[in-house]
Design a protein around this motif. Structure first.
Motif, PDB file in Angstrom:
ATOM      1  N   ALA A 170       5.013  -6.812   1.168  1.00 19.93           N
ATOM      2  CA  ALA A 170       5.573  -5.486   0.857  1.00 19.93           C
ATOM      3  C   ALA A 170       4.690  -4.385   1.427  1.00 19.93           C
ATOM      4  N   ALA A 171       3.367  -4.538   1.279  1.00 25.05           N
ATOM      5  CA  ALA A 171       2.437  -3.525   1.800  1.00 25.05           C
ATOM      6  C   ALA A 171       2.499  -3.452   3.320  1.00 25.05           C
ATOM      7  N   ARG A 172       2.597  -4.619   3.979  1.00 28.59           N
ATOM      8  CA  ARG A 172       2.686  -4.615   5.462  1.00 28.59           C
ATOM      9  C   ARG A 172       3.970  -3.942   5.928  1.00 28.59           C
ATOM     10  N   LEU A 173       5.055  -4.120   5.166  1.00 29.79           N
ATOM     11  CA  LEU A 173       6.323  -3.474   5.541  1.00 29.79           C
ATOM     12  C   LEU A 173       6.234  -1.962   5.404  1.00 29.79           C
ATOM     13  N   ILE A 174       5.531  -1.502   4.368  1.00 27.92           N
ATOM     14  CA  ILE A 174       5.334  -0.049   4.219  1.00 27.92           C
ATOM     15  C   ILE A 174       4.527   0.461   5.411  1.00 27.92           C
ATOM     16  N   ALA A 175       3.459  -0.262   5.768  1.00 27.90           N
ATOM     17  CA  ALA A 175       2.612   0.149   6.901  1.00 27.90           C
ATOM     18  C   ALA A 175       3.394   0.141   8.211  1.00 27.90           C
ATOM     19  N   LYS A 176       4.408  -0.712   8.303  1.00 28.10           N
ATOM     20  CA  LYS A 176       5.237  -0.789   9.523  1.00 28.10           C
ATOM     21  C   LYS A 176       5.868   0.572   9.844  1.00 28.10           C
ATOM     22  N   TYR A 177       6.172   1.360   8.781  1.00 32.64           N
ATOM     23  CA  TYR A 177       6.813   2.667   8.998  1.00 32.64           C
ATOM     24  C   TYR A 177       5.792   3.780   9.227  1.00 32.64           C
ATOM     25  N   ARG A 178       4.512   3.391   9.366  1.00 28.89           N
ATOM     26  CA  ARG A 178       3.428   4.307   9.743  1.00 28.89           C
ATOM     27  C   ARG A 178       3.400   5.603   8.936  1.00 28.89           C
ATOM     28  N   PRO A 179       3.231   5.496   7.602  1.00 26.73           N
ATOM     29  CA  PRO A 179       3.111   6.734   6.816  1.00 26.73           C
ATOM     30  C   PRO A 179       1.882   7.527   7.261  1.00 26.73           C
ATOM     31  N   THR A 180       1.912   8.821   7.037  1.00 25.04           N
ATOM     32  CA  THR A 180       0.790   9.675   7.461  1.00 25.04           C
ATOM     33  C   THR A 180      -0.371   9.601   6.482  1.00 25.04           C
ATOM     34  N   MET A 181      -0.122   9.014   5.308  1.00 23.86           N
ATOM     35  CA  MET A 181      -1.179   8.900   4.285  1.00 23.86           C
ATOM     36  C   MET A 181      -1.586   7.435   4.120  1.00 23.86           C
ATOM     37  N   PRO A 182      -2.806   7.169   3.577  1.00 19.57           N
ATOM     38  CA  PRO A 182      -3.229   5.777   3.398  1.00 19.57           C
ATOM     39  C   PRO A 182      -2.334   5.033   2.404  1.00 19.57           C
ATOM     40  N   VAL A 183      -2.218   3.727   2.593  1.00 24.86           N
ATOM     41  CA  VAL A 183      -1.490   2.864   1.657  1.00 24.86           C
ATOM     42  C   VAL A 183      -2.522   2.004   0.927  1.00 24.86           C
ATOM     43  N   LEU A 184      -2.654   2.213  -0.380  1.00 18.76           N
ATOM     44  CA  LEU A 184      -3.540   1.355  -1.169  1.00 18.76           C
ATOM     45  C   LEU A 184      -2.727   0.132  -1.573  1.00 18.76           C
ATOM     46  N   SER A 185      -3.111  -1.008  -1.031  1.00 14.93           N
ATOM     47  CA  SER A 185      -2.395  -2.248  -1.299  1.00 14.93           C
ATOM     48  C   SER A 185      -3.099  -2.967  -2.449  1.00 14.93           C
TER      49      SER A 185
ATOM     50  N   LEU B  48      -3.524   0.460   6.043  1.00 15.24           N
ATOM     51  CA  LEU B  48      -3.495  -0.364   4.840  1.00 15.24           C
ATOM     52  C   LEU B  48      -4.914  -0.600   4.322  1.00 15.24           C
ATOM     53  N   PHE B  49      -5.145  -0.268   3.050  1.00 15.00           N
ATOM     54  CA  PHE B  49      -6.479  -0.418   2.456  1.00 15.00           C
ATOM     55  C   PHE B  49      -6.335  -1.217   1.168  1.00 15.00           C
ATOM     56  N   PRO B  50      -6.864  -2.457   1.136  1.00 19.97           N
ATOM     57  CA  PRO B  50      -6.593  -3.356   0.020  1.00 19.97           C
ATOM     58  C   PRO B  50      -7.523  -3.196  -1.175  1.00 19.97           C
ATOM     59  N   MET B  51      -6.987  -3.552  -2.331  1.00 20.98           N
ATOM     60  CA  MET B  51      -7.752  -3.685  -3.573  1.00 20.98           C
ATOM     61  C   MET B  51      -7.294  -4.983  -4.207  1.00 20.98           C
ATOM     62  N   LEU B  52      -8.229  -5.763  -4.738  1.00 19.63           N
ATOM     63  CA  LEU B  52      -7.848  -6.998  -5.430  1.00 19.63           C
ATOM     64  C   LEU B  52      -7.832  -6.704  -6.923  1.00 19.63           C
ATOM     65  N   ALA B  53      -6.665  -6.878  -7.560  1.00 22.63           N
ATOM     66  CA  ALA B  53      -6.537  -6.573  -8.993  1.00 22.63           C
ATOM     67  C   ALA B  53      -7.218  -7.667  -9.820  1.00 22.63           C
ATOM     68  N   ASP B  54      -7.450  -7.350 -11.063  1.00 24.90           N
ATOM     69  CA  ASP B  54      -8.031  -8.309 -12.003  1.00 24.90           C
ATOM     70  C   ASP B  54      -7.055  -9.475 -12.178  1.00 24.90           C
ATOM     71  N   PRO B  55      -7.508 -10.742 -12.022  1.00 24.02           N
ATOM     72  CA  PRO B  55      -6.608 -11.897 -12.153  1.00 24.02           C
ATOM     73  C   PRO B  55      -5.916 -11.989 -13.510  1.00 24.02           C
ATOM     74  N   ARG B  56      -6.461 -11.293 -14.509  1.00 23.95           N
ATOM     75  CA  ARG B  56      -5.834 -11.356 -15.836  1.00 23.95           C
ATOM     76  C   ARG B  56      -4.493 -10.625 -15.867  1.00 23.95           C
ATOM     77  N   HIS B  57      -4.193  -9.865 -14.792  1.00 23.09           N
ATOM     78  CA  HIS B  57      -2.882  -9.223 -14.716  1.00 23.09           C
ATOM     79  C   HIS B  57      -1.969 -10.112 -13.884  1.00 23.09           C
ATOM     80  N   PRO B  58      -1.023 -10.797 -14.488  1.00 20.30           N
ATOM     81  CA  PRO B  58      -0.178 -11.724 -13.729  1.00 20.30           C
ATOM     82  C   PRO B  58       0.721 -10.995 -12.733  1.00 20.30           C
ATOM     83  N   ALA B  59       1.166 -11.736 -11.691  1.00 26.63           N
ATOM     84  CA  ALA B  59       2.012 -11.136 -10.650  1.00 26.63           C
ATOM     85  C   ALA B  59       3.328 -10.635 -11.248  1.00 26.63           C
ATOM     86  N   GLU B  60       3.945 -11.456 -12.122  1.00 29.83           N
ATOM     87  CA  GLU B  60       5.192 -11.031 -12.768  1.00 29.83           C
ATOM     88  C   GLU B  60       4.815 -10.236 -14.012  1.00 29.83           C
ATOM     89  N   SER B  61       4.289  -9.045 -13.802  1.00 26.07           N
ATOM     90  CA  SER B  61       3.692  -8.327 -14.923  1.00 26.07           C
ATOM     91  C   SER B  61       4.720  -7.513 -15.697  1.00 26.07           C
TER      92      SER B  61
END
Length: 527
Positions: free
Chosen positions: A422-437, A467-480
């Motif tokens: 999803a983050a790569r698809l957002i970056a595909k449209y080249r927003p003018t602001m950073p994308v925090l993934s 695209l600038f990544p952050m790794l969330a805490d594993p205690r937050h499940p993907a299907e949150s």
């Protein structure tokens, strides 16, 4: 291939050119791949490279053994911890690279209009008369009149350190050549390139496989740079090989296009590869000089429309020995950004260059300036038109998030993702602001042990523009649930504030999954 015209959105005021460049937490949206080597392998230098803007470290196995590169990688890990900067690892294969072996390492002088013999007999010493090579089939591959180039860190265009040869006759396994320019070859190894000639060697050699198995797999490399990719089968075979090495099944394959064969099969290669590296060093001698820019523009356009990262090489060669780039090089970096490249790859400039940190810093500054005048509106319309209708659900959400962010002048887009798609698809449209993934880890098992995914996905976004990544805490499940989403969002917003990209009263666009639905929402921040 169809070329594109990127026009600047509006005339640039001359006064704005004189305004000083503003420093930022993100040096540029365009990423920088740095090659680590003799001049850039200490912990201090790598830390400085990371702070200057390097987000991918490239390990070039054309030289140096696995032990040498392992030491460098351990230093990189220390530098990452001390600088608190994420960095991905790229392994660059040797591939079917032809080399001249100079065991004595003495300089070799070649005179214009003289002759030199290329021989597969590696028992001979390299000299002005004979150059021993690592390939027995050269005499069968070439014919009189063919062009061969020999040099170290191929052909910067400085024709005193590389030599242009023309085949005059074949004598058994030896190839006799006329020397077309006076040059001095220095070092222990010179690359040999036959212009527009098929070399019958595998793209992924047995030596490459051994390196990937023994060095790449234990180190869980993020990217494999597949040198001399010529056919789509090259990528498929590499992927099949990686899939057998459990830890590398997620490794992304970047096809390195460096000759006419790769160019002719570009569309099929792009479909199969995870990204493309335009190796302009070799391409620049396989193509007529006046055609190189056409390939660059066309290839970058195709990568952009496919939403796959494109990396451009050989931009500031002169900085290998100088503190400043030439005017043409500075313009070239900017044009690579305007043409749509995701990342700039630095080779000799950081590997053996005298100014690795300064090179990364100045390339980042040029990229940042070019990004300010990138015609995002034209690019967005072109991408939407290319995708066509009906759009997929995810593509529609991604393009909507970018459109909303631009309309409300958001300072940042925050995207929750588990696969990174999803983050790569957002970056595909080249927003003018950073994308925090914000990568949400998922729990997986191989029947023997449980582990969290996420680290690969986070690091692999370090080669995607914006695209600038952050790794969330594993205690937050993907299907949150909505509640856990809110707490992760707070962490992301706090990170943005500390980074200086989000301020009070800013608007932020958030793209996230709630239950089975994907949602784009706009948040206005209080004090």
């Amino acid at each position: 291939m169809q070329s594109t015209n990127l026009l600047l959105e509006e005339p640039i005021r001359m006064a704005s050119i004189l305004e000083p460049s503003k420093p930022s937490f993100f040096p540029a949206m365009t990423k920088i791949v740095g090659t680590l080597g003799p001049k850039s392998r200490s912990v201090d230098t790598i830390s400085s490279c990371l702070k200057a803007g390097m987000s991918v470290a490239r390990f070039d196995f054309s030289w140096g053994d696995a032990e040498y590169h392992q030491e460098t990688l351990e230093n990189l890990k220390v530098a990452i911890k001390s600088s608190k900067k994420l960095c991905a690892v790229m392994l660059d294969t040797v591939g079917p690279e032809l080399q001249v072996v100079n065991k004595s390492e003495a300089s070799i002088s070649l005179e214009e209009n003289g002759t030199v013999i290329l021989t597969p007999d590696q028992g001979q010493e390299a000299s002005s008369q004979v150059l021993p090579i690592n390939f027995a089939g050269l005499a069968k591959a070439v014919k009189p009149g063919d062009t061969i180039f020999v040099g170290q860190y191929l052909f910067t265009g400085s024709e005193t350190t590389s030599v242009w040869l023309e085949v005059s006759q074949i004598k058994g396994d030896d190839v006799v050549c006329v020397i077309k320019n006076t040059a001095t070859l220095a070092g222990s190894l010179f690359t040999l390139h036959c212009s527009q000639i098929h070399i019958d060697l595998p793209t992924l050699s047995d030596e490459d496989k051994e390196v990937i198995r023994k060095w790449g797999a234990p180190n869980k490399i993020d990217f494999l740079s597949l040198s001399y990719t010529r056919h789509v089968e090259d990528v498929r075979q590499a992927r099949e090989f990686l899939s057998k090495l459990g830890d590398l099944s997620q490794t992304q394959i970047f096809a390195k296009i460096e000759n006419v064969e790769g160019l002719n099969n570009f569309d099929e290669i792009l479909q199969e590869a995870d990204g493309i590296i335009l190796s302009r060093g070799n391409l620049g001698i396989d193509l007529p000089p006046e055609k190189v820019f056409l390939f660059q523009k066309s290839a970058l356009h195709k990568c952009n429309m496919a939403g796959k990262p494109a990396v451009v090489t050989r931009v500031v060669d002169s900085m290998t020995d100088n503190l400043r780039p030439t005017r043409a090089e500075a313009t070239d970096v900017a044009n690579a950004v305007l043409d749509g490249s995701d990342a700039i790859l630095l080779g000799a400039e950081t590997l053996r260059g005298l100014y690795p940190v300064e090179t990364i810093s100045i390339v980042g500054k040029i990229c940042a300036e070019a990004e300010k005048v990138f015609n995002q509106d034209l690019y967005f319309k072109r991408t939407v038109k290319h995708v066509g209708e009906p759009m997929t659900h995810l593509e529609s959400i991604a393009s909507s998030a970018v459109r909303a962010a631009i309309k409300v002048k958001a300072s940042v887009i925050i995207c929750f993702t588990s696969s990174g798609r999803a983050a790569r698809l957002i970056a595909k449209y080249r927003p003018t602001m950073p994308v925090l993934s914000v990568v949400i880890p998922r729990l997986k098992t191989n029947q023997l042990r449980w582990s969290f995914t996420g680290a690969f996905e986070a690091r692999q976004s370090l080669i995607v523009r914006g695209l600038f990544p952050m790794l969330a805490d594993p205690r937050h499940p993907a299907e949150s649930t909505n509640a856990t989403n809110e707490s992760v969002l707070k962490v992301a917003l706090d990170h943005g504030k500390v980074s200086g990209v989000i301020k009070s009263h800013d608007r932020v666009v958030v793209c996230q999954k709630v239950g089975d639905s994907s949602v784009v929402k706009i948040i206005e921040l209080d004090d």
